[in-house]
Design an enzyme around this catalytic site. Structure first.
Site, PDB file in Angstrom:
ATOM      1  N   SER A 262       4.797   2.253  -4.377  1.00 59.61           N
ATOM      2  CA  SER A 262       3.202   1.966  -3.954  1.00 59.61           C
ATOM      3  C   SER A 262       2.973   2.361  -2.817  1.00 59.61           C
ATOM      4  CB  SER A 262       3.244   0.260  -4.085  1.00 59.61           C
ATOM      5  OG  SER A 262       1.983  -0.195  -3.483  1.00 59.61           O
TER       6      SER A 262
ATOM      7  N   LYS B 101       9.129  -2.429  -2.504  1.00 54.37           N
ATOM      8  CA  LYS B 101       8.974  -1.345  -2.730  1.00 54.37           C
ATOM      9  C   LYS B 101       9.709  -0.527  -1.819  1.00 54.37           C
ATOM     10  CE  LYS B 101       6.526  -1.911  -6.630  1.00 54.37           C
ATOM     11  NZ  LYS B 101       7.232  -1.932  -7.982  1.00 54.37           N
TER      12      LYS B 101
ATOM     13  N   TYR C 235       5.757  -8.109  -0.983  1.00 55.89           N
ATOM     14  CA  TYR C 235       5.516  -7.233  -2.140  1.00 55.89           C
ATOM     15  C   TYR C 235       5.640  -5.630  -1.722  1.00 55.89           C
ATOM     16  CZ  TYR C 235       3.512  -3.857  -5.495  1.00 55.89           C
ATOM     17  OH  TYR C 235       3.138  -2.761  -6.161  1.00 55.89           O
TER      18      TYR C 235
HETATM   19  C1  WQD Z   1      -8.999  -3.619  -3.421  1.00 59.14           C
HETATM   20  C2  WQD Z   1     -10.073  -3.953  -2.313  1.00 59.14           C
HETATM   21  C3  WQD Z   1      -9.892  -5.840  -1.180  1.00 59.14           C
HETATM   22  C4  WQD Z   1     -10.505  -8.759  -4.528  1.00 59.14           C
HETATM   23  C5  WQD Z   1      -3.472  -3.178  -5.011  1.00 59.14           C
HETATM   24  C6  WQD Z   1      -2.461  -3.661  -5.684  1.00 59.14           C
HETATM   25  C7  WQD Z   1      -1.000  -3.399  -5.182  1.00 59.14           C
HETATM   26  C8  WQD Z   1      -0.920  -1.775  -4.895  1.00 59.14           C
HETATM   27  C9  WQD Z   1      -2.334  -1.364  -4.138  1.00 59.14           C
HETATM   28  C10 WQD Z   1       0.270  -0.684  -6.749  1.00 59.14           C
HETATM   29  C11 WQD Z   1      -9.673  -4.549  -1.056  1.00 59.14           C
HETATM   30  C12 WQD Z   1     -11.123  -6.137  -1.946  1.00 59.14           C
HETATM   31  C13 WQD Z   1     -10.353  -7.613  -3.720  1.00 59.14           C
HETATM   32  C14 WQD Z   1     -11.673  -9.541  -4.483  1.00 59.14           C
HETATM   33  C15 WQD Z   1     -12.403  -8.077  -2.693  1.00 59.14           C
HETATM   34  N1  WQD Z   1      -0.995  -1.412  -6.100  1.00 59.14           N
HETATM   35  N2  WQD Z   1     -11.220  -7.235  -2.777  1.00 59.14           N
HETATM   36  N3  WQD Z   1     -12.697  -9.080  -3.340  1.00 59.14           N
HETATM   37  O1  WQD Z   1      -5.207  -5.033  -2.112  1.00 59.14           O
HETATM   38  O2  WQD Z   1      -5.475  -2.630  -2.354  1.00 59.14           O
HETATM   39  O3  WQD Z   1      -3.699  -3.543  -3.524  1.00 59.14           O
HETATM   40  O4  WQD Z   1      -3.206  -1.761  -4.820  1.00 59.14           O
HETATM   41  O5  WQD Z   1       1.287  -1.049  -6.141  1.00 59.14           O
HETATM   42  O6  WQD Z   1      -0.042  -3.858  -6.123  1.00 59.14           O
HETATM   43  O7  WQD Z   1      -2.474  -5.219  -5.311  1.00 59.14           O
HETATM   44  O8  WQD Z   1      -6.106  -4.059  -4.193  1.00 59.14           O
HETATM   45  O9  WQD Z   1      -7.794  -4.985  -6.090  1.00 59.14           O
HETATM   46  O10 WQD Z   1      -6.720  -6.635  -4.345  1.00 59.14           O
HETATM   47  O11 WQD Z   1      -8.341  -4.681  -3.311  1.00 59.14           O
HETATM   48  O12 WQD Z   1     -13.263  -7.574  -1.637  1.00 59.14           O
HETATM   49  O13 WQD Z   1     -11.864 -10.435  -5.009  1.00 59.14           O
HETATM   50  O14 WQD Z   1     -11.119  -5.169  -2.968  1.00 59.14           O
HETATM   51  O15 WQD Z   1     -10.210  -6.515   0.152  1.00 59.14           O
HETATM   52  O16 WQD Z   1     -10.545  -3.906  -0.015  1.00 59.14           O
HETATM   53  P1  WQD Z   1      -5.311  -3.927  -3.054  1.00 59.14           P
HETATM   54  P2  WQD Z   1      -7.324  -5.244  -4.536  1.00 59.14           P
END
Ligand code: WQD
Length: 342
Positions: free
Chosen positions: A127, A156, A152
């Protein structure tokens, strides 16, 4: 066997899409999964797409006895693609120990079986979270790894280290794929992201808001140092990500690896903000999204996007789908999923 692949976590979001692409490329696939965050019906859904039903065995990979029992009668694999892991960033902060136990023990058990049965090729689901908040963007594989922002992400990083050390002391070759943000769904809408309970990730929460399942999407902060103040990520279509795994297996089959362990960033190289995602979803699907800006989410980084040059040149892999494709397919999946559930 040269074309037989074991896929751990193969009924999950990325795993199921990878099984489809492996079958499309002539590989025979066996899936093991403990179904802790997926459903056995996904095996039939894969068969609806490819007309080939993969062999499925329910195995809890953190349980050494279950794992050795499975491998006793199943070990003629060319390689293993190891997806099985707990993956909710926020949940891992609240409950770190189950994350360390599951993600690390599963990897150790798989590697032990590989050594025992002389299975010498593994593709590991890593990741971009291992980079933390990179100092330089786009982020390349040579960027220094930072303390991950969540347990998490730390699992990794630790698993990559375990794989490095094990490869150095055995016949194992490994390719670690560092994913950015996988979204979207297969064009058939038979498979997709199926989070249990309240979604942690942006896209499933967004599509469930569009479907009226959720009242309002919360945008976590608009005071970041980005053009519109909201967080930026490198979103990649899950089918493109799946095909990166096929490319990695083919690289191993063709004996093209240049070292025993290789690492590749699997992203598009393009960053989009949360508001970009909302506006593009509304445009592509003709649906208004109800959202509000609230405070930042603990542990979030500000902005990250990949330098995918190494995967482009060495794996011969390129992301083919654009953001419109990703968000159109996400919505099609949500509509079909709700109908199936209804
Ligand atoms: C994306 C953006 C939030 C939810 C994910 C996976 C992790 C890894 C990387 C593989 C951020 C914003 C989110 C919401 C929001 N993948 N957000 N409202 O945190 O980048 O991590 O990708 O390993 O496993 O979890 O992804 O989709 O949670 O957030 O504003 O209800 O959307 O702040 O900027 P993240 P995410």
């Amino acid at each position: 066997m040269k074309n037989k692949i074991l896929v751990t976590g193969g009924t999950g979001f990325i795993g199921s899409h990878t099984v489809v692409e492996l079958q499309n490329n002539g590989f025979e696939v066996v899936i093991v999964d403990n179904l802790s965050n997926s459903y056995e019906k996904v095996v039939d859904d894969i068969a609806k797409i490819t007309n080939i039903k993969p062999v499925f065995k329910k195995v809890d990979l953190k349980n050494k006895c279950e794992v050795s029992e499975f491998f006793k009668d199943n070990h003629d694999f060319f390689g293993i693609i190891h997806f099985a892991a707990s993956k909710a960033v926020g949940e891992s902060v609240k409950k770190p120990l189950p994350y360390y136990e599951n993600n690390i023990n599963s990897t150790i058990n798989i590697l032990e079986m590989m050594i025992k049965y002389d299975i010498n090729n593994v593709v590991f689901s890593s990741s971009c979270t291992v980079y933390g908040q990179p100092d330089v963007l786009p982020v390349s594989e040579t960027a220094p790894l930072k303390k991950a922002m969540s347990p998490y992400g730390n699992t990794k990083h630790i698993c990559e280290d375990i794989i490095d050390d094990t490869a150095a002391a055995s016949n194992i070759n490994a390719i670690n794929l560092r994913y950015f943000n996988p979204i979207g769904a297969h064009e058939s809408a038979f498979i997709g992201e199926y989070p249990q309970g309240t979604p942690n990730n942006l896209i499933p929460y967004l599509t469930q808001t569009a479907a009226g399942i959720r009242e309002c999407l919360s945008v976590y902060g608009d005071d970041y140092n980005t053009p519109d103040g909201t967080g930026i990520r490198d979103y990649i279509h899950v089918v493109d990500l799946a095909n990166a795994h096929v490319s990695a297996i083919k690289r191993m089959l063709d004996k093209k690896m240049k070292s025993k362990v290789e690492v590749f960033n699997i992203g598009t190289g393009i960053g989009y903000s949360v508001l970009d995602i909302i506006k593009t979803f509304e445009k592509v699907n003709g649906i208004k999204i109800n959202y509000k800006i609230i405070e930042r989410r603990e542990g979030d980084i500000e902005k990250v996007w990949a330098d995918p040059t190494l995967a482009n040149t060495e794996l011969g892999w390129h992301a083919k789908h654009n953001l419109d494709d990703m968000l159109r397919s996400s919505w099609q999946w949500e509509c079909r999923r709700d109908k199936n559930e209804g």
